[in-house]
Write a protein that holds these residues in place. Structure first.
Motif, PDB file in Angstrom:
ATOM      1  N   GLU A 125     -75.605  33.289  -9.962  1.00 42.79           N
ATOM      2  CA  GLU A 125     -74.082  33.272 -10.000  1.00 42.79           C
ATOM      3  C   GLU A 125     -73.417  34.520  -9.547  1.00 42.79           C
ATOM      4  OE1 GLU A 125     -70.697  32.851 -13.515  1.00 42.79           O
ATOM      5  OE2 GLU A 125     -72.777  32.973 -14.091  1.00 42.79           O
ATOM      6  N   PHE A 126     -74.193  35.727  -9.672  1.00 48.89           N
ATOM      7  CA  PHE A 126     -73.858  37.006  -9.206  1.00 48.89           C
ATOM      8  C   PHE A 126     -73.848  36.806  -7.684  1.00 48.89           C
ATOM      9  CE2 PHE A 126     -76.051  40.827  -7.086  1.00 48.89           C
ATOM     10  CZ  PHE A 126     -75.150  41.506  -7.143  1.00 48.89           C
ATOM     11  N   LEU A 127     -74.926  36.422  -6.943  1.00 50.93           N
ATOM     12  CA  LEU A 127     -75.006  36.095  -5.449  1.00 50.93           C
ATOM     13  C   LEU A 127     -73.839  35.132  -5.015  1.00 50.93           C
ATOM     14  CD1 LEU A 127     -78.631  35.167  -4.961  1.00 50.93           C
ATOM     15  CD2 LEU A 127     -77.622  37.683  -4.390  1.00 50.93           C
ATOM     16  N   LYS A 128     -73.282  34.353  -5.624  1.00 49.20           N
ATOM     17  CA  LYS A 128     -72.088  33.588  -5.440  1.00 49.20           C
ATOM     18  C   LYS A 128     -71.005  34.258  -5.299  1.00 49.20           C
ATOM     19  CE  LYS A 128     -69.109  30.059  -7.482  1.00 49.20           C
ATOM     20  NZ  LYS A 128     -68.831  29.032  -8.375  1.00 49.20           N
ATOM     21  N   TYR A 129     -70.871  35.284  -6.232  1.00 49.38           N
ATOM     22  CA  TYR A 129     -69.537  36.246  -6.328  1.00 49.38           C
ATOM     23  C   TYR A 129     -69.855  37.298  -5.268  1.00 49.38           C
ATOM     24  CZ  TYR A 129     -68.515  34.170 -10.816  1.00 49.38           C
ATOM     25  OH  TYR A 129     -68.234  33.450 -11.958  1.00 49.38           O
ATOM     26  N   LYS A 130     -71.101  37.667  -5.106  1.00 50.16           N
ATOM     27  CA  LYS A 130     -70.993  38.475  -3.774  1.00 50.16           C
ATOM     28  C   LYS A 130     -70.866  37.799  -2.472  1.00 50.16           C
ATOM     29  CE  LYS A 130     -73.837  41.841  -3.296  1.00 50.16           C
ATOM     30  NZ  LYS A 130     -73.468  43.356  -3.247  1.00 50.16           N
ATOM     31  N   ASP A 131     -71.009  36.581  -2.192  1.00 49.68           N
ATOM     32  CA  ASP A 131     -70.503  35.975  -0.983  1.00 49.68           C
ATOM     33  C   ASP A 131     -68.791  35.746  -1.057  1.00 49.68           C
ATOM     34  OD1 ASP A 131     -72.761  35.466  -0.084  1.00 49.68           O
ATOM     35  OD2 ASP A 131     -73.049  33.376  -1.058  1.00 49.68           O
ATOM     36  N   GLU A 132     -68.226  35.587  -2.213  1.00 55.11           N
ATOM     37  CA  GLU A 132     -66.780  35.659  -2.318  1.00 55.11           C
ATOM     38  C   GLU A 132     -66.381  37.371  -1.886  1.00 55.11           C
ATOM     39  OE1 GLU A 132     -63.357  35.156  -5.811  1.00 55.11           O
ATOM     40  OE2 GLU A 132     -65.646  34.039  -5.950  1.00 55.11           O
ATOM     41  N   LEU A 133     -67.243  38.325  -2.194  1.00 52.58           N
ATOM     42  CA  LEU A 133     -66.493  39.378  -1.823  1.00 52.58           C
ATOM     43  C   LEU A 133     -66.816  39.801  -0.381  1.00 52.58           C
ATOM     44  CD1 LEU A 133     -65.876  42.576  -2.103  1.00 52.58           C
ATOM     45  CD2 LEU A 133     -68.215  43.030  -2.630  1.00 52.58           C
ATOM     46  N   ARG A 134     -67.759  39.101   0.314  1.00 55.68           N
ATOM     47  CA  ARG A 134     -68.138  39.496   1.792  1.00 55.68           C
ATOM     48  C   ARG A 134     -66.872  38.623   2.452  1.00 55.68           C
ATOM     49  NH1 ARG A 134     -73.734  38.203   0.291  1.00 55.68           N
ATOM     50  NH2 ARG A 134     -74.708  39.774   0.441  1.00 55.68           N
ATOM     51  N   GLN A 135     -66.520  37.353   1.950  1.00 57.93           N
ATOM     52  CA  GLN A 135     -65.537  36.851   2.561  1.00 57.93           C
ATOM     53  C   GLN A 135     -64.112  37.299   2.471  1.00 57.93           C
ATOM     54  OE1 GLN A 135     -65.245  32.788   0.567  1.00 57.93           O
ATOM     55  NE2 GLN A 135     -67.419  32.244   1.145  1.00 57.93           N
ATOM     56  N   GLY A 149     -70.269  39.207 -24.927  1.00 60.85           N
ATOM     57  CA  GLY A 149     -70.642  38.241 -23.809  1.00 60.85           C
ATOM     58  C   GLY A 149     -71.935  38.591 -23.394  1.00 60.85           C
ATOM     59  N   GLY A 150     -72.582  37.412 -22.503  1.00 63.78           N
ATOM     60  CA  GLY A 150     -73.995  37.528 -22.275  1.00 63.78           C
ATOM     61  C   GLY A 150     -74.190  38.177 -20.747  1.00 63.78           C
ATOM     62  N   TRP A 151     -73.194  38.632 -20.100  1.00 59.07           N
ATOM     63  CA  TRP A 151     -73.250  39.173 -18.663  1.00 59.07           C
ATOM     64  C   TRP A 151     -74.390  40.212 -18.219  1.00 59.07           C
ATOM     65  CZ3 TRP A 151     -68.383  40.084 -21.326  1.00 59.07           C
ATOM     66  CH2 TRP A 151     -67.804  38.984 -21.498  1.00 59.07           C
ATOM     67  N   TYR A 152     -74.957  39.902 -17.174  1.00 61.54           N
ATOM     68  CA  TYR A 152     -75.852  41.176 -16.541  1.00 61.54           C
ATOM     69  C   TYR A 152     -75.421  41.618 -15.294  1.00 61.54           C
ATOM     70  CZ  TYR A 152     -79.389  40.287 -19.998  1.00 61.54           C
ATOM     71  OH  TYR A 152     -79.982  40.030 -21.326  1.00 61.54           O
ATOM     72  N   TYR A 153     -74.308  40.899 -14.735  1.00 66.15           N
ATOM     73  CA  TYR A 153     -73.824  41.099 -13.402  1.00 66.15           C
ATOM     74  C   TYR A 153     -72.407  41.362 -13.363  1.00 66.15           C
ATOM     75  CZ  TYR A 153     -78.694  39.961 -12.764  1.00 66.15           C
ATOM     76  OH  TYR A 153     -79.940  39.750 -12.441  1.00 66.15           O
ATOM     77  N   TYR A 154     -71.651  41.996 -12.519  1.00 60.43           N
ATOM     78  CA  TYR A 154     -70.575  42.100 -12.159  1.00 60.43           C
ATOM     79  C   TYR A 154     -69.912  42.325 -10.714  1.00 60.43           C
ATOM     80  CZ  TYR A 154     -70.596  46.991 -13.118  1.00 60.43           C
ATOM     81  OH  TYR A 154     -70.902  48.221 -13.052  1.00 60.43           O
ATOM     82  N   VAL A 155     -69.135  41.801 -10.255  1.00 60.09           N
ATOM     83  CA  VAL A 155     -68.525  41.992  -8.782  1.00 60.09           C
ATOM     84  C   VAL A 155     -67.169  42.221  -8.823  1.00 60.09           C
ATOM     85  CG1 VAL A 155     -68.868  41.149  -6.396  1.00 60.09           C
ATOM     86  CG2 VAL A 155     -70.658  40.615  -8.094  1.00 60.09           C
ATOM     87  N   THR A 156     -66.531  43.114  -8.116  1.00 64.89           N
ATOM     88  CA  THR A 156     -65.382  43.118  -7.665  1.00 64.89           C
ATOM     89  C   THR A 156     -65.049  42.438  -6.489  1.00 64.89           C
ATOM     90  OG1 THR A 156     -65.197  45.375  -8.803  1.00 64.89           O
ATOM     91  CG2 THR A 156     -63.221  44.892  -7.341  1.00 64.89           C
ATOM     92  N   VAL A 157     -64.329  41.305  -6.575  1.00 59.53           N
ATOM     93  CA  VAL A 157     -64.066  40.307  -5.473  1.00 59.53           C
ATOM     94  C   VAL A 157     -62.721  40.587  -4.624  1.00 59.53           C
ATOM     95  CG1 VAL A 157     -65.449  38.427  -6.385  1.00 59.53           C
ATOM     96  CG2 VAL A 157     -63.039  38.649  -6.855  1.00 59.53           C
ATOM     97  N   GLY A 191     -81.719  44.071 -22.773  1.00 58.68           N
ATOM     98  CA  GLY A 191     -82.328  42.947 -22.232  1.00 58.68           C
ATOM     99  C   GLY A 191     -83.456  43.032 -21.404  1.00 58.68           C
ATOM    100  N   ASN A 192     -84.134  41.994 -20.636  1.00 57.58           N
ATOM    101  CA  ASN A 192     -85.057  41.750 -19.879  1.00 57.58           C
ATOM    102  C   ASN A 192     -84.760  41.495 -18.378  1.00 57.58           C
ATOM    103  OD1 ASN A 192     -87.030  42.661 -21.776  1.00 57.58           O
ATOM    104  ND2 ASN A 192     -86.839  40.592 -22.404  1.00 57.58           N
ATOM    105  N   GLU A 193     -83.222  41.135 -18.092  1.00 60.18           N
ATOM    106  CA  GLU A 193     -82.905  40.703 -16.996  1.00 60.18           C
ATOM    107  C   GLU A 193     -83.192  41.472 -15.713  1.00 60.18           C
ATOM    108  OE1 GLU A 193     -81.122  37.711 -14.286  1.00 60.18           O
ATOM    109  OE2 GLU A 193     -81.864  37.670 -16.257  1.00 60.18           O
ATOM    110  N   THR A 223     -76.365  34.961 -14.739  1.00 63.45           N
ATOM    111  CA  THR A 223     -77.463  34.871 -13.945  1.00 63.45           C
ATOM    112  C   THR A 223     -77.562  35.551 -12.656  1.00 63.45           C
ATOM    113  OG1 THR A 223     -76.716  32.911 -12.967  1.00 63.45           O
ATOM    114  CG2 THR A 223     -77.833  32.812 -15.084  1.00 63.45           C
ATOM    115  N   TYR A 224     -78.637  35.657 -11.795  1.00 60.07           N
ATOM    116  CA  TYR A 224     -78.637  36.308 -10.734  1.00 60.07           C
ATOM    117  C   TYR A 224     -78.133  35.166  -9.584  1.00 60.07           C
ATOM    118  CZ  TYR A 224     -80.278  38.920  -6.659  1.00 60.07           C
ATOM    119  OH  TYR A 224     -80.441  39.656  -5.403  1.00 60.07           O
TER     120      TYR A 224
END
Length: 379
Positions: A359-369, A336-344, A270-272, A356-357
């Protein structure tokens, strides 16, 4: 009127029998002579062969020869994969363990004997030999467990530590990788092809045979995952799928593996992300960092084809040894149409996937918390 031929029959050849019947005396004499000649041949043959001839007769018509036991000395006896009971008996007799093949096959008729090495003795009673060989607990072996996700250098260190062979001996074998049975598309590089599993190290093992066993075990896993068929279906070479499997092994666990494989394929196609995989494990491989390390800013700038932050596409080879689950994920990715993953959650391995990016940033915040909590430990 009598037959003319009958007139010439010698009267002495005809002997009256009860009931008025007559028999020919000459035919009875010839039969007796034939029996006598046959007996002479048999007796003469036994006399000529001596004890050996007697043994042949005994094997066919008597009880099979057997030692009284309990035996003496030490014999390390190997049962090869595919050996029949008869073959085992022949090999045991040739090594002086049992007295006859028949005694062993009779004793082992209902036994299950696994391939491997067994501690036996010379001149054992056949049933005693079977008792030893039918108990898997008597197998002579050391075991070495190679975990998923190890690099070749780490595997060599492990083997040198847990066998009687040195690191230099394994490295010498790896200098001639063609002898290991690697597929042509590995181009002589064993990285990713020394399969992680538990191996039995027998008394006759060598560094070469151990490494060959690991490659053979990889071939079995590749066949089980239908590596070549899946490669054709997905539009990649088997070598590239092996690289994908190694990335999945580095990045995921359990049920998340097929989803991570899909993220990798989506990024490649893909182009993401402009074809950038941006996988930390590849940078660690380039920098020779420890498994699971967090790459530094300078690491991310390394000029290496394994730096997937700078170079689009797959790295040139696998980066570690994938196991069965990772191979299956690479050959059978999830949809699936995923481009990102985060182990939270680093304790449970919970991983979330994003298309989407943002949504990815949202999960990154969850990891930081998660990392900010006292119970989380080091992140």
């Amino acid at each position: 009127m009598k037959d003319a031929a009958a007139e010439h029959v010698d009267a002495e050849e005809i002997v009256p029998m009860r009931g008025g019947r007559r028999r020919r005396k000459g035919r009875g004499l010839k039969s007796c002579l034939a029996v006598l000649v046959a007996l002479v041949v048999v007796v003469g043959g036994i006399a000529f062969l001596g004890l050996k001839g007697f043994s042949v007769i005994k094997d066919h018509f008597g009880s099979p020869e057997d030692f009284a036991g309990p035996g003496h000395g030490k014999v390390t006896f190997q049962v090869h994969q595919g050996d029949s009971i008869s073959t085992m008996g022949q090999n045991l007799k040739s090594e002086g363990v049992v007295a006859s093949v028949d005694a062993f096959t009779a004793a082992a008729a209902t036994s299950v004997i696994q391939p491997g090495f067994y501690p036996l003795k010379k001149e054992m009673k056949a049933s005693d030999a079977v008792k030893v060989m039918s108990d898997p607990g008597n197998l002579i072996k050391d075991t070495v467990t190679v975990q998923e996700g190890l690099r070749v250098t780490e595997i060599v260190n492990l083997l040198a530590d847990q066998t009687d062979f040195s690191k230099a001996q394994f490295e010498k074998v790896l200098q001639h990788p063609a002898a290991l049975g690697l597929p042509a598309y590995a181009h002589g590089n064993p990285e990713g092809y020394l399969f992680p599993a538990t191996y039995d190290i027998g008394p006759d093992a060598t560094p070469k045979s151990i490494l060959q066993d690991m490659v053979d075990r990889w071939k079995q896993a590749a066949d089980d995952a239908d590596l070549e068929g899946a490669a054709a279906k997905l539009g990649y070479s088997p070598a590239k799928l092996m690289t994908v499997a190694s990335l999945v092994q580095a990045e995921g666990r359990g049920n998340y593996m097929p989803m991570i494989a899909r993220v990798i394929y989506n990024r490649l196609e893909g182009n993401e992300t402009n074809g950038l995989l941006q996988i930390d494990a590849t940078v660690n491989y380039a920098a020779d960092n420890q498994l699971g390390a967090v790459p530094t800013s300078s690491d991310l700038q390394i000029d290496s084809p394994y730096n997937t932050y700078k170079n689009a596409g797959l790295p040139p080879t696998p980066i570690e040894a994938p196991g069965d689950d990772a191979l299956h994920a690479a050959t059978h990715p999830a949809d699936g149409g995923w481009y990102y993953y985060v182990t939270v959650n680093l304790k449970t391995g919970e991983t979330k996937f994003a298309e989407t990016y943002d949504e990815f940033l949202k999960y990154k915040d969850e990891l930081r918390q998660y990392c900010a909590t006292e119970s989380a430990g080091a992140c």
